[in-house]
Design a protein around this motif. Structure first.
Motif, short mmCIF file in Angstrom:
data_model
loop_
_atom_site.label_atom_id
_atom_site.label_comp_id
_atom_site.label_asym_id
_atom_site.label_seq_id
_atom_site.Cartn_x
_atom_site.Cartn_y
_atom_site.Cartn_z
N LEU A 227 2.12 -1.84 8.43
CA LEU A 227 3.35 -1.16 8.85
C LEU A 227 4.48 -1.49 7.88
N HIS A 228 4.58 -2.77 7.53
CA HIS A 228 5.61 -3.18 6.58
C HIS A 228 5.40 -2.54 5.23
N ALA A 229 4.16 -2.49 4.78
CA ALA A 229 3.87 -1.89 3.47
C ALA A 229 4.31 -0.44 3.43
N MET A 230 4.06 0.29 4.53
CA MET A 230 4.44 1.70 4.58
C MET A 230 5.94 1.88 4.68
N LEU A 231 6.58 1.10 5.53
CA LEU A 231 8.03 1.25 5.75
C LEU A 231 8.85 0.79 4.54
N SER A 232 8.31 -0.13 3.78
CA SER A 232 9.06 -0.67 2.63
C SER A 232 8.65 -0.04 1.30
N SER A 233 7.70 0.89 1.33
CA SER A 233 7.19 1.50 0.10
C SER A 233 8.32 2.06 -0.77
N ASN A 234 8.35 1.60 -2.02
CA ASN A 234 9.32 2.08 -3.01
C ASN A 234 10.78 1.74 -2.66
N LEU A 235 10.97 0.75 -1.80
CA LEU A 235 12.33 0.36 -1.40
C LEU A 235 12.65 -1.10 -1.72
N LEU A 236 11.66 -1.89 -2.12
CA LEU A 236 11.89 -3.31 -2.40
C LEU A 236 11.96 -3.55 -3.91
N PRO A 237 12.80 -4.49 -4.35
CA PRO A 237 12.87 -4.81 -5.78
C PRO A 237 11.53 -5.24 -6.35
N ASP A 238 10.75 -5.96 -5.53
CA ASP A 238 9.42 -6.41 -5.95
C ASP A 238 8.37 -5.61 -5.18
N PRO A 239 7.72 -4.63 -5.81
CA PRO A 239 6.72 -3.81 -5.11
C PRO A 239 5.60 -4.63 -4.47
#
Length: 457
Positions: A227-239
């Protein structure tokens, strides 16, 4: 120490605004609790406000009360979030503490006991009355069918509602219509950032994952990390941080709370959190437990609240209760409820928000399944302007962008109800189909022409 005119006016405004919470007046101690000002400073500010005619004073010495001056201008009198979300006595107490300037609040760290002391099915954040009320509100005709049956039936509506509301609580400025166009047609809104579009599309993927997933979906490590991987996709400084527990310390904006920073402890508490969540038998207690404990632990670099909001729907979906889509939830009171957990380990304010939020969401989905119930008072009050706007949009075959501009322009006439009016019109517009358009006095040829324009723009 001398202060600037700007600082002085800020303090005067702070005191004046705090008084507006007490229509019948209040004591200097109540004002001091809300503002966080020193007693002598507060006494001076109250005198200055009285001299300027901005407040009034009654009584003497210990019985002195300070009263707001009621101004009749409509732009000054607005609904407060307290009035939108009814607060308990303890909820109001927490709100008053959290509303103080951060410099007046005591810095705290993560308290292991807040999680370790919780005993599933012995301790409970929700009372038996709370659980019964929520079960009654969320009951559907699919309770005895396979897990997830109801969520799949309302998936298309849920994708838009939950994606929009959860993103809105993060400060996303997409409108409901913008969200519908992005999810249904992949069309990004003008004058919005790429990050906002990414956030909404990430929600879409994550919601589909928990609704359409296999039996492996649950309050487990596999589900929450993905869930976190999907919700944070392309939004975190460190992929690489997407879907991984954090390995460094983080701070919380505008809070005096500091989460755990030792990776081994984060790992241990995350596993304990999941273990306790899975032992909880009541789906509503499970949902609320996740919404309380996951953001408090902050197991991921970022996006923790978003994960908790979607994860809260997992036990509801499994039992075929109405989903929790955070319909109409004001952002500020939601954050204040979370802050009460972070800084005080108190859940009462956040529970007020949770109970009200579920009732609003259940009402939305009760309408979808055509259950009988009381009409929405707001839509009843604004029935004619809503109907008139939808008739104009369809009869004139306006594009989604033109419709959005028209709705926002019309909403300016309704002052404090602008945001709610926009949502009401957009929600009703999205519900128009070939079986109900006649109630807007639209001819079949007009409806067909509008449909073609709507789909191609």
């Amino acid at each position: 120490m001398r202060i600037t005119k700007q600082q002085l006016e800020q303090e005067l405004n702070l005191v004046e605004q705090s008084l507006k919470k007490f229509k019948d007046g209040t004591s200097i101690e109540d004002i001091r609790q809300i503002t966080g000002l020193e007693l002598r400073t507060l006494q001076r500010r109250l005198k200055e406000l009285a001299d300027q005619g901005r407040i009034s004073i009654s009584g003497q010495r210990k019985s002195t009360l300070y009263h707001p001056i009621h101004i009749s201008y409509p732009e000054v009198i607005k609904d407060t979030e307290d009035e939108i979300v009814p607060l308990s006595t303890m909820g109001k107490e927490i709100k008053a503490i959290i509303s103080k300037p951060s410099a007046k609040r005591h810095p705290v760290g993560y308290d292991l006991k807040f999680l370790t002391s919780y005993r599933p099915n012995i301790d409970s954040y929700l009372t038996p009355e709370d659980k019964n009320k929520l079960a009654s509100l969320g009951k559907t005709a699919r309770l005895n069918q396979p897990a997830g049956t109801y969520a799949k039936e309302v998936l298309q509506r849920l994708l838009i509602d939950l994606s929009w509301n959860s993103s809105r609580l993060e400060g996303n400025t997409y409108s409901l219509l913008d969200t519908q166009r992005l999810i249904s047609q992949g069309e990004e809104a003008d004058n919005k950032t790429a990050a906002e579009a990414q956030m909404i599309l990430n929600h879409k993927d994550a919601i589909e994952f928990i609704v359409q997933g296999s039996e492996e979906i649950g309050l487990n490590r596999y589900t929450l990390t993905n869930l976190h991987a999907m919700l944070s996709s392309n939004l975190l400084p460190d992929p690489a941080a997407s879907g991984r527990l954090r390995s460094m310390g983080v701070g919380i904006s505008n809070s005096v709370f500091t989460p755990l920073s030792i990776p081994q402890q984060i790992e241990e508490m995350f596993e304990l959190l999941l273990d306790k969540a899975n032992q909880i038998e009541n789906p509503f207690e499970q949902a609320f437990f996740i919404m309380v404990q996951l953001p408090y632990l902050q197991p991921f670099d970022d996006v923790n609240k978003r994960v908790s909001r979607l994860a809260a729907n997992i036990p509801l979906n499994k039992h075929n209760f109405s989903p929790l889509a955070f319909v109409d939830v004001p952002g500020e009171i939601y954050v204040q409820g979370i802050m009460g957990i972070y800084e005080l380990n108190r859940i009462e304010l956040f529970k007020d928000v949770f109970m009200w939020a579920y009732e609003r969401s259940a009402q939305r989905y009760a309408a979808l399944r055509q259950s009988l119930g009381e009409p929405d008072p707001f839509r009843l009050e604004y029935r004619e302007p809503i109907k008139s706007l939808i008739t104009e949009i369809i009869s004139q075959a306006l594009t989604p962008k033109q419709a959005t501009d028209l709705i926002h322009g019309e909403a300016e006439l309704f002052d404090k109800d602008q945001t709610k009016f926009i949502e009401a019109v957009e929600t009703e517009l999205l519900a128009v189909h070939e079986g109900n358009f006649a109630r807007y006095h639209i001819r079949p040829s007009e409806f067909k022409r509008w449909q073609e324009v709507w789909k191609n723009n």
